[in-house]
Design a protein around this motif. Structure first.
Motif, PDB file in Angstrom:
ATOM      1  N   SER A 123       0.841  -1.197   0.000  1.00  0.00           N
ATOM      2  CA  SER A 123       0.000   0.000   0.000  1.00  0.00           C
ATOM      3  C   SER A 123       0.873   1.242   0.000  1.00  0.00           C
ATOM      4  N   MET A 124       0.295   2.354  -0.445  1.00  0.00           N
ATOM      5  CA  MET A 124       1.016   3.614  -0.403  1.00  0.00           C
ATOM      6  C   MET A 124       1.283   4.054   1.023  1.00  0.00           C
ATOM      7  N   ASP A 125       0.373   3.736   1.928  1.00  0.00           N
ATOM      8  CA  ASP A 125       0.598   4.093   3.330  1.00  0.00           C
ATOM      9  C   ASP A 125       1.835   3.393   3.876  1.00  0.00           C
ATOM     10  N   GLU A 126       1.988   2.125   3.521  1.00  0.00           N
ATOM     11  CA  GLU A 126       3.161   1.380   3.980  1.00  0.00           C
ATOM     12  C   GLU A 126       4.435   1.960   3.374  1.00  0.00           C
ATOM     13  N   TYR A 127       4.391   2.272   2.058  1.00  0.00           N
ATOM     14  CA  TYR A 127       5.555   2.889   1.409  1.00  0.00           C
ATOM     15  C   TYR A 127       5.912   4.206   2.082  1.00  0.00           C
ATOM     16  N   LYS A 128       4.925   5.069   2.290  1.00  0.00           N
ATOM     17  CA  LYS A 128       5.188   6.390   2.875  1.00  0.00           C
ATOM     18  C   LYS A 128       5.778   6.280   4.274  1.00  0.00           C
ATOM     19  N   LYS A 129       5.268   5.359   5.058  1.00  0.00           N
ATOM     20  CA  LYS A 129       5.779   5.176   6.417  1.00  0.00           C
ATOM     21  C   LYS A 129       7.245   4.747   6.389  1.00  0.00           C
ATOM     22  N   MET A 130       7.565   3.781   5.531  1.00  0.00           N
ATOM     23  CA  MET A 130       8.941   3.301   5.424  1.00  0.00           C
ATOM     24  C   MET A 130       9.854   4.373   4.844  1.00  0.00           C
ATOM     25  N   TYR A 131       9.356   5.079   3.813  1.00  0.00           N
ATOM     26  CA  TYR A 131      10.177   6.111   3.186  1.00  0.00           C
ATOM     27  C   TYR A 131      10.496   7.234   4.170  1.00  0.00           C
ATOM     28  N   GLU A 132       9.485   7.683   4.887  1.00  0.00           N
ATOM     29  CA  GLU A 132       9.701   8.769   5.841  1.00  0.00           C
ATOM     30  C   GLU A 132      10.701   8.373   6.925  1.00  0.00           C
ATOM     31  N   GLN A 133      10.641   7.129   7.387  1.00  0.00           N
ATOM     32  CA  GLN A 133      11.614   6.680   8.378  1.00  0.00           C
ATOM     33  C   GLN A 133      13.022   6.634   7.776  1.00  0.00           C
ATOM     34  N   SER A 134      13.113   6.185   6.516  1.00  0.00           N
ATOM     35  CA  SER A 134      14.425   6.064   5.879  1.00  0.00           C
ATOM     36  C   SER A 134      15.110   7.411   5.705  1.00  0.00           C
ATOM     37  N   ILE A 135      14.329   8.483   5.586  1.00  0.00           N
ATOM     38  CA  ILE A 135      14.882   9.829   5.439  1.00  0.00           C
ATOM     39  C   ILE A 135      15.155  10.455   6.804  1.00  0.00           C
ATOM     40  N   ALA A 136      14.213  10.267   7.723  1.00  0.00           N
ATOM     41  CA  ALA A 136      14.348  10.897   9.042  1.00  0.00           C
ATOM     42  C   ALA A 136      15.385  10.197   9.910  1.00  0.00           C
ATOM     43  N   ASP A 137      15.492   8.874   9.784  1.00  0.00           N
ATOM     44  CA  ASP A 137      16.386   8.104  10.645  1.00  0.00           C
ATOM     45  C   ASP A 137      17.068   7.006   9.834  1.00  0.00           C
ATOM     46  N   PRO A 138      17.945   7.393   8.885  1.00  0.00           N
ATOM     47  CA  PRO A 138      18.566   6.391   8.015  1.00  0.00           C
ATOM     48  C   PRO A 138      19.405   5.368   8.772  1.00  0.00           C
ATOM     49  N   ALA A 139      19.997   5.753   9.891  1.00  0.00           N
ATOM     50  CA  ALA A 139      20.837   4.810  10.643  1.00  0.00           C
ATOM     51  C   ALA A 139      20.005   3.629  11.147  1.00  0.00           C
ATOM     52  N   THR A 140      18.863   3.922  11.724  1.00  0.00           N
ATOM     53  CA  THR A 140      18.002   2.842  12.218  1.00  0.00           C
ATOM     54  C   THR A 140      17.422   2.040  11.065  1.00  0.00           C
ATOM     55  N   PHE A 141      16.933   2.745  10.031  1.00  0.00           N
ATOM     56  CA  PHE A 141      16.282   2.071   8.912  1.00  0.00           C
ATOM     57  C   PHE A 141      17.244   1.131   8.195  1.00  0.00           C
ATOM     58  N   PHE A 142      18.402   1.663   7.785  1.00  0.00           N
ATOM     59  CA  PHE A 142      19.331   0.841   7.016  1.00  0.00           C
ATOM     60  C   PHE A 142      20.136  -0.118   7.891  1.00  0.00           C
ATOM     61  N   GLY A 143      20.287   0.228   9.170  1.00  0.00           N
ATOM     62  CA  GLY A 143      20.936  -0.708  10.080  1.00  0.00           C
ATOM     63  C   GLY A 143      20.139  -1.995  10.194  1.00  0.00           C
ATOM     64  N   LYS A 144      18.834  -1.867  10.361  1.00  0.00           N
ATOM     65  CA  LYS A 144      17.977  -3.050  10.446  1.00  0.00           C
ATOM     66  C   LYS A 144      17.933  -3.785   9.110  1.00  0.00           C
ATOM     67  N   MET A 145      17.827  -3.033   7.995  1.00  0.00           N
ATOM     68  CA  MET A 145      17.771  -3.665   6.686  1.00  0.00           C
ATOM     69  C   MET A 145      19.056  -4.445   6.393  1.00  0.00           C
ATOM     70  N   ALA A 146      20.207  -3.882   6.761  1.00  0.00           N
ATOM     71  CA  ALA A 146      21.490  -4.560   6.536  1.00  0.00           C
ATOM     72  C   ALA A 146      21.576  -5.850   7.341  1.00  0.00           C
ATOM     73  N   GLN A 147      21.042  -5.847   8.553  1.00  0.00           N
ATOM     74  CA  GLN A 147      21.047  -7.068   9.372  1.00  0.00           C
ATOM     75  C   GLN A 147      20.072  -8.097   8.836  1.00  0.00           C
ATOM     76  N   ASP A 148      18.937  -7.645   8.301  1.00  0.00           N
ATOM     77  CA  ASP A 148      17.924  -8.569   7.797  1.00  0.00           C
ATOM     78  C   ASP A 148      18.303  -9.201   6.463  1.00  0.00           C
ATOM     79  N   LEU A 149      18.940  -8.434   5.581  1.00  0.00           N
ATOM     80  CA  LEU A 149      19.152  -8.891   4.206  1.00  0.00           C
ATOM     81  C   LEU A 149      20.536  -9.464   3.936  1.00  0.00           C
ATOM     82  N   LEU A 150      21.534  -9.115   4.738  1.00  0.00           N
ATOM     83  CA  LEU A 150      22.902  -9.572   4.486  1.00  0.00           C
ATOM     84  C   LEU A 150      23.428 -10.403   5.644  1.00  0.00           C
ATOM     85  N   THR A 151      24.399 -11.262   5.331  1.00  0.00           N
ATOM     86  CA  THR A 151      25.104 -12.044   6.341  1.00  0.00           C
ATOM     87  C   THR A 151      26.472 -11.415   6.561  1.00  0.00           C
TER      88      THR A 151
END
Length: 678
Positions: free
Chosen positions: A33-61
């Motif tokens: 949904s667009m709501d889900e995209y907007k929520k994730m996008y806004e977090q990725s801009i406002a707090d990239p360290a938390t957003f990408f830190g979690k994504m890096a742990q989830d997607l990479l070994t």
């Protein structure tokens, strides 16, 4: 900077296509949904360290956990991500999947001939990559060394890239359509000591003499001490020069099918890839390991909505960034099956793509607008024999797609049941930065729509550099802050990196493209604002590089190259040449024109073939000697006719101020020459 593309930009009006709901039995989109995209996008801009830190742990070994997620800025030019972490791209793309399910198919190689294909498991890829990695180590390749790869579209090209990544070597893949001169320049600049190539290549029923071309390049590359040659055709007439040249099969057959992975620091280089520069000298764009890998893993997963059993068909070549990111690293890091396509969309007939989709049950398909336009022109009947029922996502890459081609892609290929993802990105960004998401974004034909996570897009006034806020604005496209996959430098020339991308607008990454943000906040890419780079079928070429090739011909005194719009290829190359005074041939001499065309093909590659070469007595120059390329572009595009030359007011209206021209009469001569050369 030229701003022709930005003036009087039209108000964008386009139909809106809502996301298609998943068909019965198909997976729910990762982002639905667009709501889900907007929520994730806004977090990725406002707090990239938390957003990408979690994504890096989830997607990479990771071999070693990272500490600080992001550091530095575009202003300082010292961007870095996932500091102190250790990771290996090959392990993430191969080992972890081979260990979990060694029989799962990693690569389907669709050979040039349609009745030939090979399915290769993750377990086999691990063994073959390890064998080659051990060969590279045998010949002295160590972490940080650079290896050139000049290969056809065969699985061994992928093995070569991954073998380098496995041991920490930096690969520099050179597109197999490049000439000997282009290959030589890239090997010299990258300081390569090893070249991996093949005896020959196959494409569209034709044989490409790769080893012969490589030998021409190697004649001026004394630093290359070893050439590993894969036998694609086995033609005994192919030149072979031991001890420098060694056969791939001889070298790998006795090697152990396992090679330990080298732990790589997050910011260690993974590869360099050369892209055209405005000075004519190609730029070795340098990508580092962790940030690039996360960028392509995330974009492949979310933009193509990949799930465990999917088959991803990217029709690019591994010699370009699209092949790196969306044939090799992105799909394999996600553990899905990726297609490696050796042929062309029209061989042996215009149904080749669609036969491939049905045969291999492709779920996501990614190709260039040039191919889409060409297949549309050839007629819908070539699709009628095929079901295409497995397709869920259709992607477009390389240049903006025109609305007519978008609609054909959606209606005829996708049968109004697939998401169309019109993606915008660059070699320098490493991964897609503006795109729809299949389950969330309403699409507009011709618009790349909205930014991907972490990409903080800005529209700038090209003259002042100030941000143009709100909607309904046109300017140059920039990015405010760094994201993981952005290139870190130009190899051995960080100053050029700063000058090209970060200094034009301080504090921003400058893409070099114009853009419109419409009333809904959607982005429409307008093309290059720096018109010294031409995009032909997604291949970016420097006008200076083409001009340099032309003036090396004995008859050519001076050359100016421009790009003009082309219905099929997006842009086409038009060259204007003046001849040396002793040159006998007339301007229309076909032998001379053929020789000049050959000059460009041999120095750069067949994909750089000019659409037209115009020989003219002079070029339009200012009194200070600067060539007025805007005049050449308009004349070449046919915007000025012979009748216009007779009316000063009309001429001024179409070409702008001509008072600075050293010889105003040159315009009439140019128009006449262009008219007679068509």
């Amino acid at each position: 900077m030229t701003t022709d593309l930005l003036t009087n930009a039209p108000e964008v009006e386009a139909p809106v296509f809502p996301p298609r709901p998943p068909r019965q039995g198909r997976p729910t989109p990762h982002i639905s949904s667009m709501d889900e995209y907007k929520k994730m996008y806004e977090q990725s801009i406002a707090d990239p360290a938390t957003f990408f830190g979690k994504m890096a742990q989830d997607l990479l070994t990771w071999f070693k956990p990272f500490g600080k997620v992001t550091f530095g800025s575009f202003k300082e030019g010292n961007v870095s991500w996932f500091l102190d972490g250790q990771v290996n791209a090959c392990y993430n793309c191969v080992d972890r999947h081979a260990l979990a399910n060694p029989d799962k198919i990693a690569i389907i190689w669709e050979a040039d001939e349609p009745n030939q294909h090979v399915s290769i498991s993750y377990g086999t890829v691990l063994a073959e990559v390890s064998r080659l990695a051990n060969v590279l180590k045998k010949y002295g390749v160590r972490k940080g060394d650079t290896v050139a790869i000049y290969m056809p579209m065969v699985p061994e090209a992928v093995y070569a890239m991954l073998a380098c990544a496995r041991i920490g070597a930096v690969h520099s893949v050179v597109f197999a359509g490049f000439s000997a001169d282009a290959l030589r320049d890239r090997m010299l600049d990258a300081k390569c000591k090893i070249l991996i190539t093949a005896d020959q290549g196959k494409r569209g029923g034709k044989t490409i003499q790769l080893k012969k071309i490589a030998d021409e390049a190697l004649a001026e590359c004394p630093s290359v001490h070893t050439v590993i040659v894969f036998q694609r055709t086995g033609d005994a007439a192919v030149p072979f020069h031991p001890p420098r040249d060694v056969w791939w099969h001889d070298e790998t057959m006795n090697q152990r099918p396992y090679c330990p992975c080298e732990p790589m620091n997050s910011e260690d280089p993974l590869f360099m890839l050369y892209t055209s520069g405005s000075t004519g000298k190609p730029k070795g764009v340098l990508h580092t390991t962790a940030g690039y890998l996360l960028g392509v893993t995330a974009t492949t997963k979310y933009i193509f909505d990949l799930h465990e059993d999917d088959v991803h068909g990217c029709m690019a070549d591994v010699g370009w960034i699209t092949g790196h990111s969306y044939i090799v690293y992105g799909p394999l890091a996600n553990g899905v099956t990726t297609i490696l396509f050796e042929s062309i969309p029209t061989y042996p007939n215009a149904g080749r793509y669609w036969e491939l989709v049905d045969k291999h049950k492709v779920t996501s398909f990614y190709t260039a607008p040039t191919a889409i336009r060409a297949l549309r022109r050839l007629g819908d009947e070539h699709l009628q024999p095929y079901n295409l029922d497995t397709l869920r996502v259709l992607g477009s890459v390389g240049e903006p797609i025109n609305p007519e081609a978008w609609m054909w892609y959606y209606k005829v290929v996708g049968r109004e049941r697939c998401a169309i993802v019109d993606t915008y990105w660059q070699t320098e960004t490493g991964s897609i930065i503006i795109t729809p998401l299949p389950g969330a974004t309403p699409s507009k034909p011709g618009s790349a729509t909205l930014p991907f996570f972490g990409v903080d897009v800005a529209v700038l006034d090209p003259q002042t550099g100030k941000e143009l806020v709100g909607t309904g604005v046109t300017g140059v496209l920039a990015v405010r802050s760094s994201f993981p996959s952005i290139a870190r430098s130009i190899y051995d020339n960080h100053e050029r990196y700063m000058d090209t991308y970060l200094k034009p607008y301080i504090g921003y990454y400058f893409t070099g493209d114009g853009v419109t943000r419409d009333k809904d906040g959607y982005y429409w890419i307008r093309g290059r604002v720096e018109l010294d780079v031409i995009n032909v079928s997604g291949h970016r070429m420097s006008t200076a590089e083409i001009e340099s090739a032309l003036v090396q011909h004995a008859a050519c005194a001076e050359a100016a190259v421009v790009g003009i719009p082309d219905e099929l290829t997006g842009q086409a190359i038009v060259c204007f040449c003046t001849l040396k005074t002793h040159t006998a041939p007339q301007a229309t001499d076909q032998t001379l024109l053929a020789a000049l065309t050959s000059q460009v093909r041999s120095h750069i590659g067949p994909f750089a073939t000019p659409k037209r070469i115009v020989v003219t007595p002079d070029l339009p120059k200012t009194r200070s000697g600067k060539i007025m390329r805007r005049i050449l572009r308009k004349v070449a595009a046919g915007d000025v006719g012979e009748e216009d030359v007779l009316n000063e007011d009309v001429l001024r209206l179409k070409l702008g101020d001509l008072t600075t021209l050293a010889d105003p009469g040159v315009v009439a001569a140019l128009v006449k020459r262009v008219a007679t050369s068509q």
